[in-house]
Scaffold this active site. Structure first.
Site, PDB file in Angstrom:
ATOM      1  N   ARG A  96     -12.351  -1.716  19.113  1.00  0.00           N
ATOM      2  CA  ARG A  96     -11.955  -2.572  20.689  1.00  0.00           C
ATOM      3  C   ARG A  96     -11.083  -1.464  21.333  1.00  0.00           C
ATOM      4  O   ARG A  96     -11.259  -1.358  23.055  1.00  0.00           O
ATOM      5  CB  ARG A  96     -10.411  -3.142  20.064  1.00  0.00           C
ATOM      6  CG  ARG A  96      -8.942  -3.537  21.330  1.00  0.00           C
ATOM      7  CD  ARG A  96      -8.492  -4.001  20.702  1.00  0.00           C
ATOM      8  NE  ARG A  96      -7.109  -3.042  20.053  1.00  0.00           N
ATOM      9  CZ  ARG A  96      -6.430  -2.473  20.594  1.00  0.00           C
ATOM     10  NH1 ARG A  96      -6.422  -2.199  21.290  1.00  0.00           N
ATOM     11  NH2 ARG A  96      -6.140  -1.492  19.745  1.00  0.00           N
ATOM     12  N   ARG A  97     -10.818  -0.308  20.502  1.00  0.00           N
ATOM     13  CA  ARG A  97     -11.064   0.863  21.577  1.00  0.00           C
ATOM     14  C   ARG A  97     -12.162   1.400  22.248  1.00  0.00           C
ATOM     15  O   ARG A  97     -11.491   1.917  23.773  1.00  0.00           O
ATOM     16  CB  ARG A  97      -9.953   2.003  20.477  1.00  0.00           C
ATOM     17  CG  ARG A  97      -8.304   1.361  20.468  1.00  0.00           C
ATOM     18  CD  ARG A  97      -7.311   1.774  19.768  1.00  0.00           C
ATOM     19  NE  ARG A  97      -6.918   1.203  18.779  1.00  0.00           N
ATOM     20  CZ  ARG A  97      -5.579   2.110  18.130  1.00  0.00           C
ATOM     21  NH1 ARG A  97      -5.944   2.567  16.608  1.00  0.00           N
ATOM     22  NH2 ARG A  97      -4.561   1.664  17.688  1.00  0.00           N
ATOM     23  N   ARG A 132       1.082  -1.325  -0.014  1.00  0.00           N
ATOM     24  CA  ARG A 132       0.098  -0.159   0.414  1.00  0.00           C
ATOM     25  C   ARG A 132       1.090   1.070  -0.064  1.00  0.00           C
ATOM     26  O   ARG A 132       1.987   0.927   0.199  1.00  0.00           O
ATOM     27  CB  ARG A 132      -0.989  -0.533   1.056  1.00  0.00           C
ATOM     28  CG  ARG A 132      -1.980  -1.541   1.304  1.00  0.00           C
ATOM     29  CD  ARG A 132      -2.919  -1.188   2.882  1.00  0.00           C
ATOM     30  NE  ARG A 132      -3.616   0.471   3.329  1.00  0.00           N
ATOM     31  CZ  ARG A 132      -3.249  -0.128   4.857  1.00  0.00           C
ATOM     32  NH1 ARG A 132      -2.663  -0.732   5.237  1.00  0.00           N
ATOM     33  NH2 ARG A 132      -3.734   1.654   4.354  1.00  0.00           N
ATOM     34  N   ARG A 151     -10.909   8.173  11.060  1.00  0.00           N
ATOM     35  CA  ARG A 151     -10.578   6.887  10.163  1.00  0.00           C
ATOM     36  C   ARG A 151      -9.136   7.222   9.422  1.00  0.00           C
ATOM     37  O   ARG A 151      -9.254   9.406   9.699  1.00  0.00           O
ATOM     38  CB  ARG A 151     -11.240   6.816   9.242  1.00  0.00           C
ATOM     39  CG  ARG A 151     -12.309   5.830  10.056  1.00  0.00           C
ATOM     40  CD  ARG A 151     -12.405   4.346   8.647  1.00  0.00           C
ATOM     41  NE  ARG A 151     -10.791   3.824   8.279  1.00  0.00           N
ATOM     42  CZ  ARG A 151     -11.523   3.226   7.277  1.00  0.00           C
ATOM     43  NH1 ARG A 151     -12.338   3.514   6.291  1.00  0.00           N
ATOM     44  NH2 ARG A 151      -9.654   3.637   6.586  1.00  0.00           N
ATOM     45  N   GLY A 152      -8.902   7.401   8.394  1.00  0.00           N
ATOM     46  CA  GLY A 152      -7.787   7.896   7.892  1.00  0.00           C
ATOM     47  C   GLY A 152      -6.320   6.864   7.750  1.00  0.00           C
ATOM     48  O   GLY A 152      -6.157   6.830   9.020  1.00  0.00           O
ATOM     49  N   ASN A 153      -5.085   7.397   7.635  1.00  0.00           N
ATOM     50  CA  ASN A 153      -4.000   6.909   7.575  1.00  0.00           C
ATOM     51  C   ASN A 153      -3.297   8.000   9.345  1.00  0.00           C
ATOM     52  O   ASN A 153      -4.165   8.534   9.624  1.00  0.00           O
ATOM     53  CB  ASN A 153      -2.497   6.533   6.724  1.00  0.00           C
ATOM     54  CG  ASN A 153      -2.542   8.888   5.100  1.00  0.00           C
ATOM     55  OD1 ASN A 153      -2.237   9.184   6.427  1.00  0.00           O
ATOM     56  ND2 ASN A 153      -2.858   8.311   4.353  1.00  0.00           N
ATOM     57  N   LYS A 159      -1.949  -7.106  12.326  1.00  0.00           N
ATOM     58  CA  LYS A 159      -3.134  -6.690  12.510  1.00  0.00           C
ATOM     59  C   LYS A 159      -3.839  -6.457  11.746  1.00  0.00           C
ATOM     60  O   LYS A 159      -5.448  -6.699  11.947  1.00  0.00           O
ATOM     61  CB  LYS A 159      -3.011  -5.022  13.745  1.00  0.00           C
ATOM     62  CG  LYS A 159      -4.220  -4.597  14.427  1.00  0.00           C
ATOM     63  CD  LYS A 159      -4.312  -3.614  15.134  1.00  0.00           C
ATOM     64  CE  LYS A 159      -4.349  -2.633  13.853  1.00  0.00           C
ATOM     65  NZ  LYS A 159      -3.712  -1.552  15.266  1.00  0.00           N
ATOM     66  N   ASP A 160      -4.225  -5.969  10.473  1.00  0.00           N
ATOM     67  CA  ASP A 160      -4.935  -5.660   9.490  1.00  0.00           C
ATOM     68  C   ASP A 160      -5.166  -6.800   8.820  1.00  0.00           C
ATOM     69  O   ASP A 160      -5.982  -6.913   8.181  1.00  0.00           O
ATOM     70  CB  ASP A 160      -4.153  -4.879   8.860  1.00  0.00           C
ATOM     71  CG  ASP A 160      -4.277  -3.600   9.072  1.00  0.00           C
ATOM     72  OD1 ASP A 160      -5.518  -3.405  10.059  1.00  0.00           O
ATOM     73  OD2 ASP A 160      -3.532  -2.766   9.143  1.00  0.00           O
ATOM     74  N   CYS A 174     -14.058  -7.736  12.448  1.00  0.00           N
ATOM     75  CA  CYS A 174     -13.235  -6.748  13.212  1.00  0.00           C
ATOM     76  C   CYS A 174     -14.610  -5.935  13.753  1.00  0.00           C
ATOM     77  O   CYS A 174     -14.493  -4.934  13.789  1.00  0.00           O
ATOM     78  CB  CYS A 174     -11.568  -6.220  12.705  1.00  0.00           C
ATOM     79  SG  CYS A 174     -12.797  -5.320  11.148  1.00  0.00           S
ATOM     80  N   ARG A 231      -5.032  11.135  10.984  1.00  0.00           N
ATOM     81  CA  ARG A 231      -5.536  11.229  12.071  1.00  0.00           C
ATOM     82  C   ARG A 231      -5.006  12.432  12.870  1.00  0.00           C
ATOM     83  O   ARG A 231      -5.559  12.517  14.028  1.00  0.00           O
ATOM     84  CB  ARG A 231      -5.629   9.483  12.105  1.00  0.00           C
ATOM     85  CG  ARG A 231      -6.108   9.019  11.744  1.00  0.00           C
ATOM     86  CD  ARG A 231      -5.944   7.048  12.701  1.00  0.00           C
ATOM     87  NE  ARG A 231      -6.414   6.468  11.608  1.00  0.00           N
ATOM     88  CZ  ARG A 231      -5.463   5.474  12.087  1.00  0.00           C
ATOM     89  NH1 ARG A 231      -6.506   4.854  13.448  1.00  0.00           N
ATOM     90  NH2 ARG A 231      -6.350   3.951  10.827  1.00  0.00           N
TER      91      ARG A 231
END
Ligand SMILES: NCc1[nH]cc(CCC(=O)O)c1CC(=O)O
Length: 308
Positions: A130-131, A12, A153-155, A82-83, A246, A159
């Site tokens: 989760r958070r 990515r 959201r976003g990279n 995680k992804d 998720c 954020r």
């Protein structure tokens, strides 16, 4: 020593993904391989106005990269574990799991040193279920039901920009991503696993290949970290046994110490209140299958209502 190979890494194009791909490139080049990157945009990068759990989940970041492996445009894909979905599609394997960066969550805020410091009716940004559930439990225990948690959201850069623009009093991010990008100075507080249990695989990188590429598996073997691999296998087995999606607030964190693997997990009802179910298990350090059995066992405790 395996022979030198030409290796193309599908990645990515977010700054974090590129850092991770460049990291693997450097490690492989140091072993004599000729490595190039193939950058691509995934659906997960394009859809930014909805939470991931609503638009298809983890697979969104992985599918386009797998298509590049499938048709031979690339040989390996580097993922934040995680992804990565719990079950890879037929024909793909996790060839190795690399040494883990900090697995913990980080509190990022210019004005508040910790959640206890938040002004009345403050807004915290996170889109992670989760958070959200773990923060809700923490805030509720501190009598801070005035604090709101809103989607973010976003990279990483996006954020942080939204935080800096004042849309949130604080945000929660993985410490690993901040550290990799040299943004460690943005961290005000690192949550211990007791305060906020990390997600399965958080902080670890995995490398995916087509199943029938034994020469690649051999080239990647020196990059593997067995301790991380065992911990992550236990954590991912919890997610798998809980349904692997998720859209569920699930935390799972394993550590290896003194010949033992310790695994803790927490689960919350996304619709429900601040109630958390927690479970833990310990087993002697063994092979991947025994780490996975521990994960399955801890998941069955979670489903039975946890360890009280
Ligand atoms: N869901 C996005 C994602 N995937 C991996 C990381 C961080 C790096 C890692 O866990 O290895 C992040 C960012 C975050 O959660 O703050």
């Amino acid at each position: 020593m395996s022979s030198a190979l030409p290796i193309t890494i599908a990645t990515r194009e977010s700054r974090l993904a590129l850092w991770q791909a460049e990291h693997v490139k450097a490690l492989l080049e140091a072993r004599g391989h000729a490595v190039q990157l193939l950058g691509m945009t995934t659906r997960g990068d394009q859809i930014l106005d909805r939470t991931l759990s609503k638009v298809g989940g983890k697979g969104l970041f992985v599918k386009e990269l797998e298509a590049a492996l499938e048709d031979g445009r690339a040989d390996i894909a580097v993922h934040s574990l995680k992804d990565v979905p719990m079950e890879l599609p037929e024909g793909f394997d996790l060839a190795c799991v690399m040494v883990r960066e900090d697995p913990r969550d980080a509190w990022v805020s210019s004005d508040c040193a910790s959640p206890a410091d938040l002004p009345p009716n403050a807004v915290i940004g996170t889109s992670s279920l989760r958070r959200t559930v773990l923060l809700r439990a923490m805030l509720s225990a501190a009598g801070r039901d005035d604090v709101r948690i809103e989607p973010l959201r976003g990279n990483l850069d996006t954020r942080l920009r939204k935080l800096d623009e004042g849309q949130y009093a604080a945000i929660v991010l993985a410490a690993a991503g901040l550290k990799r990008l040299g943004l460690e100075d943005r961290i005000r507080h690192i949550f211990s696993p007791d305060e906020m249990l990390p997600a399965a695989g958080q902080g670890a990188l995995g490398i995916e290949t087509r199943t029938l590429r034994p020469e690649l598996v051999q080239a990647l073997a020196p990059l593997a970290d067995q301790t991380t691999w065992l911990a992550v296998a236990a954590e991912r087995a919890v997610s798998r046994a809980m349904g692997g999606s998720c859209s569920m607030p699930l935390a799972a964190h394993a550590t290896l110490d003194n010949g033992q693997i310790q695994l803790r997990a927490a689960w919350g009802d996304p619709e429900g209140g601040p109630t958390l179910v927690t479970a833990h298990g310990v087993a002697p350090v063994g092979d991947l299958a025994s780490a996975e059995s521990l994960g399955t066992l801890v998941a069955s405790q979670l489903r039975a209502g946890g360890a009280h």
